[in-house]
Scaffold this motif. Sequence first.
Motif, short mmCIF file in Angstrom:
data_model
loop_
_atom_site.label_atom_id
_atom_site.label_comp_id
_atom_site.label_asym_id
_atom_site.label_seq_id
_atom_site.Cartn_x
_atom_site.Cartn_y
_atom_site.Cartn_z
N PHE A 67 -0.22 9.19 -7.10
CA PHE A 67 -0.57 10.29 -6.19
C PHE A 67 -1.01 9.75 -4.83
O PHE A 67 -0.51 10.18 -3.79
N TRP A 68 -1.92 8.77 -4.84
CA TRP A 68 -2.43 8.25 -3.56
C TRP A 68 -1.38 7.46 -2.80
O TRP A 68 -1.35 7.48 -1.57
N THR A 69 -0.51 6.77 -3.53
CA THR A 69 0.55 6.04 -2.86
C THR A 69 1.43 7.03 -2.09
O THR A 69 1.77 6.81 -0.92
N GLU A 70 1.76 8.14 -2.74
CA GLU A 70 2.58 9.15 -2.07
C GLU A 70 1.83 9.74 -0.87
O GLU A 70 2.39 9.90 0.21
N GLU A 71 0.53 10.03 -1.06
CA GLU A 71 -0.27 10.63 0.01
C GLU A 71 -0.34 9.72 1.24
O GLU A 71 -0.18 10.17 2.38
N ILE A 72 -0.59 8.43 0.99
CA ILE A 72 -0.70 7.50 2.12
C ILE A 72 0.64 7.41 2.85
O ILE A 72 0.71 7.45 4.08
N LEU A 73 1.72 7.32 2.06
CA LEU A 73 3.05 7.22 2.68
C LEU A 73 3.38 8.48 3.48
O LEU A 73 4.00 8.42 4.54
N GLU A 74 2.94 9.61 2.98
CA GLU A 74 3.16 10.89 3.66
C GLU A 74 2.48 10.84 5.04
O GLU A 74 3.06 11.24 6.06
N ASP A 132 -3.80 1.14 6.07
CA ASP A 132 -2.79 1.58 5.10
C ASP A 132 -1.91 0.42 4.65
O ASP A 132 -1.45 0.38 3.51
N LEU A 133 -1.68 -0.52 5.58
CA LEU A 133 -0.82 -1.66 5.25
C LEU A 133 -1.46 -2.52 4.16
O LEU A 133 -0.76 -3.21 3.42
N GLU A 134 -2.79 -2.50 4.07
CA GLU A 134 -3.46 -3.24 2.99
C GLU A 134 -3.64 -2.36 1.76
O GLU A 134 -3.54 -2.82 0.63
N ASN A 135 -3.94 -1.09 2.01
CA ASN A 135 -4.24 -0.21 0.88
C ASN A 135 -3.02 0.08 0.02
O ASN A 135 -3.13 0.17 -1.20
N LEU A 136 -1.86 0.22 0.64
CA LEU A 136 -0.67 0.57 -0.13
C LEU A 136 -0.40 -0.43 -1.26
O LEU A 136 -0.34 -0.04 -2.42
N PRO A 137 -0.29 -1.75 -0.93
CA PRO A 137 -0.05 -2.68 -2.04
C PRO A 137 -1.25 -2.79 -2.99
O PRO A 137 -1.08 -3.00 -4.18
N ARG A 138 -2.45 -2.58 -2.47
CA ARG A 138 -3.64 -2.72 -3.30
C ARG A 138 -3.69 -1.62 -4.38
O ARG A 138 -4.03 -1.87 -5.53
N VAL A 139 -3.35 -0.41 -3.99
CA VAL A 139 -3.33 0.69 -4.97
C VAL A 139 -2.37 0.34 -6.10
O VAL A 139 -2.69 0.45 -7.28
N GLY A 140 -1.20 -0.17 -5.72
CA GLY A 140 -0.20 -0.54 -6.72
C GLY A 140 -0.71 -1.64 -7.65
O GLY A 140 -0.56 -1.56 -8.87
N GLU A 141 -1.35 -2.64 -7.05
CA GLU A 141 -1.86 -3.75 -7.88
C GLU A 141 -2.89 -3.26 -8.89
O GLU A 141 -3.03 -3.82 -9.97
N ASN A 142 -3.63 -2.24 -8.50
CA ASN A 142 -4.65 -1.72 -9.41
C ASN A 142 -4.08 -0.89 -10.55
O ASN A 142 -4.80 -0.52 -11.47
N ILE A 143 -2.80 -0.58 -10.49
CA ILE A 143 -2.17 0.13 -11.62
C ILE A 143 -1.57 -0.88 -12.59
O ILE A 143 -1.73 -0.77 -13.80
N THR A 144 -0.89 -1.88 -12.00
CA THR A 144 -0.11 -2.83 -12.81
C THR A 144 -0.96 -3.47 -13.91
O THR A 144 -2.04 -3.99 -13.65
N GLY A 145 -0.43 -3.41 -15.14
CA GLY A 145 -1.11 -4.04 -16.26
C GLY A 145 -2.24 -3.21 -16.83
O GLY A 145 -2.88 -3.60 -17.81
N ARG A 146 -2.52 -2.06 -16.23
CA ARG A 146 -3.65 -1.24 -16.72
C ARG A 146 -3.17 0.08 -17.32
O ARG A 146 -3.94 1.02 -17.45
N VAL A 147 -1.89 0.16 -17.59
CA VAL A 147 -1.31 1.41 -18.09
C VAL A 147 -0.43 1.15 -19.30
O VAL A 147 -0.05 0.02 -19.56
#
Lengths: 418, 162
Positions: free
Chosen positions: A352-359, A370-385
């Motif tokens: 959701f937040w990745t889409e919001e930031i890109l929007e 945003d340039l730092e937050n975008l990949p950081r949000v993704g990293e915080n998902i990987t391996g935790r789902v």
Amino acid sequence: MTLVLTKHFAEPKLHELETYRRLGGYKALEKALGLPRAAILEEVKTSNLRGLGGAGFPTGMKWSTVPPEDKVPGPRYVVVNCDESEPGCYKDRVLVERDPHQLIEGLLIASYVIGSKDSFIFIRGEYQTQYEILEKALDEARKAGLVGKDILGKGFDCDILLMRGAGAYISGLDTALLETMEGKKAWPRQPPPFPTVAGLMAKPTVVNNVETLSMLPHIVENGGEWFAKLGVPKSGGTLLLSISGHVEKPGVYEFPMGVKLRDALAAAGGVRAGHKLKGVIPGGTSMPPLMEKDLDIALDFDSVRAAGTFLGAGGMIVLDETADAVEVAHNIERFLAHESCGQCTPCREGSFWTEEILERVLHGDGVPADLENLPRVGENITGRVICALGDTVGMVIRGYMTRYPDDFKKRISNGQKG
Amino acid sequence: MSVKAPTKSPFTPEQETTLAGWTKRYPHSNLGLVEALRSVQGWHRQITPEAAARVAEVFDLPFNRVWGVATFFPTFTQWKTGRHRVGLCHGLSCWLAGSTKMESCLEKTLGVAEKTTTADGKFSWETMECLGACEQAPALQVNDRLVGAATEASVVKLKDLK
């Protein structure tokens, strides 16, 4: 070049039983039913057939993990995954449309090896025309004694049941598909146990993709070694690519496993006239794109992986210079956010937040953070789902930001609108 | 939320027979639930809590289980779609082929916003995720049939549907 699955595609009325049999159809089933099950399993292992629904898991190995009947008595099932829904993927649709009996024959061979008396074809609800084609093909096969009791008089019973999905991308993931079949929300299960041990209604279940199963009659007919030789060392046979996007001749093409990206593109007529290649999504939109410099890589599971992306289900989308990386990434992340099932918080929130930031970036309101937050949000998902959908949220955004950094930077620094 | 099945069934006797059929089609009754809800969506053009409660009764399942499924899958709606439900694919290939322009075209031609039904109940339209027809982008789905390589003209032609 040897064509396996599409060899008879030019034949009119191939979808009818009479045509299919005239061209040698169901001979492999007859041969299989005269062989010990273990012998077919060995041929499939020798063939180096790998799951063509995206994961690339060796099919023979998957089958071997089904516990034998003397250890776990009771029913076991084979389920066809005909729920391709990732943007770019439509090869299974074409296989069902043109040659439904090839799939049915493959499914019957798999059912014989696994010992399934009730097998299923789970097809996405949007494929209503293809559902009706399968319904008709199954009717014909039943009347001809190819499906049902005592198939071909060889004492093997197997019925095939059709079932439709209801529009959720995640149902295409094996464990979520089983949940959907059981009449539940399509929430992926956390393995172990894997479906081959406890799948549909907790019974041993093999879930295989349409293309994978359609290969089986040819492996039984020509042998595992023949099939293995068509491909590359760890992945046998051929590969269907469904090509779309900025190409001259979009469509489904069959290639030997390990075909060069350059040759695959050429078969589809190349990048549309007057334009330059920007990237090629190799396997469906979850996979980061390959670049011009990758044109000579071989398209097989392991080589594409070594190039930093995945072959997936062969849903190839070609992008030319008119495609803006921020817009493309936004389109894909919007899809993932919509399709996140909501079971795991990191994926539900992160997509959701990745889409919001890109929007925001798209509308010219991006900020440097945003340039730092975008990949950081993704990293915080990987391996935790639980499933791979969440992982792809990070993989996609990282993929586009590292390959096309200027597209992102110029939007943010200039406040440039789309 | 818990809803009891209404005393009078929201389904016709023929529809009740179809629902009962779905409970018997597969090795376990639960396996027919998604198909049964597809039937309900087709009949009512939506799934109401009352209809879900009756389905729950037929399948001998708790209401919440059925309502959870009815609200999870995009095929099922809690708003009444038009008699002709039009879907516009906006997956990547269709988007590259101009699906955004088709959105405005649908809105203008049918005269309603996305997920809204025309006053006569004839049409509704919505964006849909990948329809699996990327080589025919942009793709439309009209009820359960695909209309590939859609243009403004194909949208205008929708008006001819009965």
